[in-house]
Design a protein around this motif. Sequence first.
Motif, short mmCIF file in Angstrom:
data_model
loop_
_atom_site.label_atom_id
_atom_site.label_comp_id
_atom_site.label_asym_id
_atom_site.label_seq_id
_atom_site.Cartn_x
_atom_site.Cartn_y
_atom_site.Cartn_z
N ALA A 1 0.83 -1.21 0.00
CA ALA A 1 0.00 0.00 0.00
C ALA A 1 0.87 1.26 0.00
N ILE A 2 1.89 1.27 0.85
CA ILE A 2 2.78 2.44 0.92
C ILE A 2 3.53 2.59 -0.41
N ASN A 3 3.95 1.47 -0.94
CA ASN A 3 4.65 1.46 -2.22
C ASN A 3 3.77 2.10 -3.30
N LEU A 4 2.48 1.75 -3.29
CA LEU A 4 1.56 2.31 -4.29
C LEU A 4 1.39 3.82 -4.09
N VAL A 5 1.26 4.23 -2.82
CA VAL A 5 1.11 5.67 -2.53
C VAL A 5 2.33 6.43 -3.05
N LYS A 6 3.52 5.87 -2.81
CA LYS A 6 4.76 6.53 -3.25
C LYS A 6 4.78 6.69 -4.77
N ARG A 7 4.25 5.70 -5.46
CA ARG A 7 4.25 5.77 -6.93
C ARG A 7 3.21 6.77 -7.41
N LEU A 8 2.04 6.75 -6.75
CA LEU A 8 0.93 7.60 -7.21
C LEU A 8 1.22 9.09 -7.00
N THR B 1 3.05 5.26 9.16
CA THR B 1 2.95 5.88 7.83
C THR B 1 3.46 7.32 7.88
N ARG B 2 3.10 8.03 8.95
CA ARG B 2 3.59 9.42 9.08
C ARG B 2 5.10 9.45 9.05
N ARG B 3 5.71 8.46 9.72
CA ARG B 3 7.17 8.39 9.75
C ARG B 3 7.71 8.22 8.32
N GLU B 4 7.01 7.41 7.52
CA GLU B 4 7.52 7.12 6.17
C GLU B 4 7.14 8.16 5.13
N LEU B 5 5.92 8.71 5.27
CA LEU B 5 5.43 9.57 4.18
C LEU B 5 5.17 11.01 4.63
N GLY B 6 5.37 11.27 5.93
CA GLY B 6 5.01 12.57 6.51
C GLY B 6 5.70 13.75 5.83
N HIS B 7 6.86 13.51 5.20
CA HIS B 7 7.63 14.61 4.60
C HIS B 7 7.10 14.99 3.20
N ILE B 8 6.17 14.18 2.67
CA ILE B 8 5.70 14.45 1.30
C ILE B 8 4.50 15.39 1.34
N PHE C 1 -3.23 13.28 6.04
CA PHE C 1 -3.63 12.13 6.87
C PHE C 1 -5.03 12.35 7.44
N ALA C 2 -5.90 11.39 7.19
CA ALA C 2 -7.29 11.53 7.65
C ALA C 2 -7.52 10.70 8.91
N ASN C 3 -8.67 10.96 9.57
CA ASN C 3 -8.99 10.22 10.80
C ASN C 3 -10.00 9.11 10.57
N SER C 4 -10.54 9.04 9.36
CA SER C 4 -11.49 7.98 9.05
C SER C 4 -11.52 7.78 7.54
N ALA C 5 -12.15 6.67 7.14
CA ALA C 5 -12.22 6.38 5.70
C ALA C 5 -13.05 7.46 4.99
N ILE C 6 -14.17 7.84 5.60
CA ILE C 6 -15.04 8.83 4.96
C ILE C 6 -14.33 10.18 4.86
N GLU C 7 -13.60 10.53 5.92
CA GLU C 7 -12.86 11.80 5.87
C GLU C 7 -11.81 11.77 4.75
#
Length: 477
Positions: free
Chosen positions: A376-383, A401-408, A413-419
């Motif tokens: 999933a993270i790999n896909l986010v990085k590509r997208l 995830t914040r640790r890995e992607l927080g700098h981008i 970052f949301a608090n729920s799926a709907i958000e």
Amino acid sequence: MLNFKKYTIAIIGAGYLGQTTAAVLAAAGHKVFCLDIKPEIVQSLNRGKPTFFEPGLEQVLSIAHKKKNLIATLDYTEAISKSDISFICVDTPASKSGELSLKSVMKVARSMAQVMPENHLIVMKSTVPIRTSEKFIKFLSAKTKKKFRYASNPEFLAEGYSVLSTMLPDHIVIGASDAKSYDQIFKTFELVDYFAKKTVNGEHPSDDKISKKLLLTYAQVNRSRFNYDKPYAERVIKVSVPSAELVKVTANAFLTTKISFANSIANICDRSGADIMEVAGAAGADPRIGMDYFYAGLGWGGGCFPKDALGLVTQSKKLGYDFSILREVISTNRKQADLAYSKARRMLGRTANKSDIAVLGLAFKPGTSDTRVSPAINLVKRLVRGVQSIRVFDPQAMENTRRELGHIKKISFANSAIEAAKDSELVILATEWPEFLNLDFKELKRVMSKPKLLDCRNVWNKDYLKSLGFEYVGIGR
Ligand code: UGA
């Protein structure tokens, strides 16, 4: 209680494997010292808190503490000098080429040498390269005059249900070269089996209950059934030490092959109008094939499969064998991320780079906060390069995830799926958490800017979603 043997046991290394093993053995009735080099892990365990999310682990830890059976420590002398058995559960990280490092394992050997009691039993649980036993025995023998015994007991615990797989494993593999070592390991887990069966049958006092439901929450994702009733002795398999070393990687390599095979068939489904869920479901109904680990999706990830598959290719090469099937399995898995990326781009069309999208699920699989080698993270990085913004959500893996992607900057970052889905043109399901299965899809459609869903784990009901007006795309369906 029947006449079970209770040992004093040292668990060396308190990662996923060590914490779970220590908690379960101590809750079952053994006296356990859990040793780690990180003070924060030791403190947390002594407070009864695991350092990661794993269903049932906190409850098992609490039983262990109530029974006063678990002490976490930084001190080798305290952990080992009075123990009957040490289980080595340290990390064996892989280099880029797939070579497993024995640095931590040998460091343990060095630290044990002077403090272990005479005739100590050392059991390797870490996933180690083939023929590690020879190296370990030679290394430790050079550091001590004491006699010791060595055995191999590979673990098969899977994150998300590691408590269940430690308490009631499908099978226990014991690689030992002498009867006494075999017997000690057999008896260690016999007590666990007794405790586990009482637990899942709800026979503990109410405050100690670890419900079957809790242990099974994520256990049935990608697996069809668990057999609790098989007698303990029938689960135990006795093999030689070299065989035990190979069993673990064989199992993981086979499972990756099965998943990559399903993903390959999904590609044919995409091109032929067939539905992989129907095809795999029907083919998997043949008990020779089976449905477990036969689910197409975003590919396999995590701290174990990628490492073990590449590790086996590398080790085979060293032994003079080209494991070409497994090389292809790894390459098929890499292509799975490209596939999901292309599907998303196609759904967004020419204005992809102006699109806001959402990704649900970031852990490498449901039931864990672990994001190591997460598809999933790999896909986010590509997208991220191809769209305007990505809003992400995971029930447990936000911190990692914040640790890995927080700098981008493009990622929020949301608090729920709907958000996460609000104002999105496309929602991608990347990790199939059970809570995403029954979302309020009418509400989801209402908050999205365009009703497009990419289901990378094939868990949503495509007919229902299409009837609601969504454009639905899966992997192979
Ligand atoms: C894996 C093995 O399942 C355990 O038996 C083993 O002990 C462990 O590695 C280890 O070596 O320590 P784990 O890494 O926790 O356990 O994860 P799995 O549940 O096996 O899933 C691995 C990956 O395969 C995940 O990314 C998952 O989404 C994917 N997967 C699994 C599929 O894509 N399809 C499937 O049908 C099954």
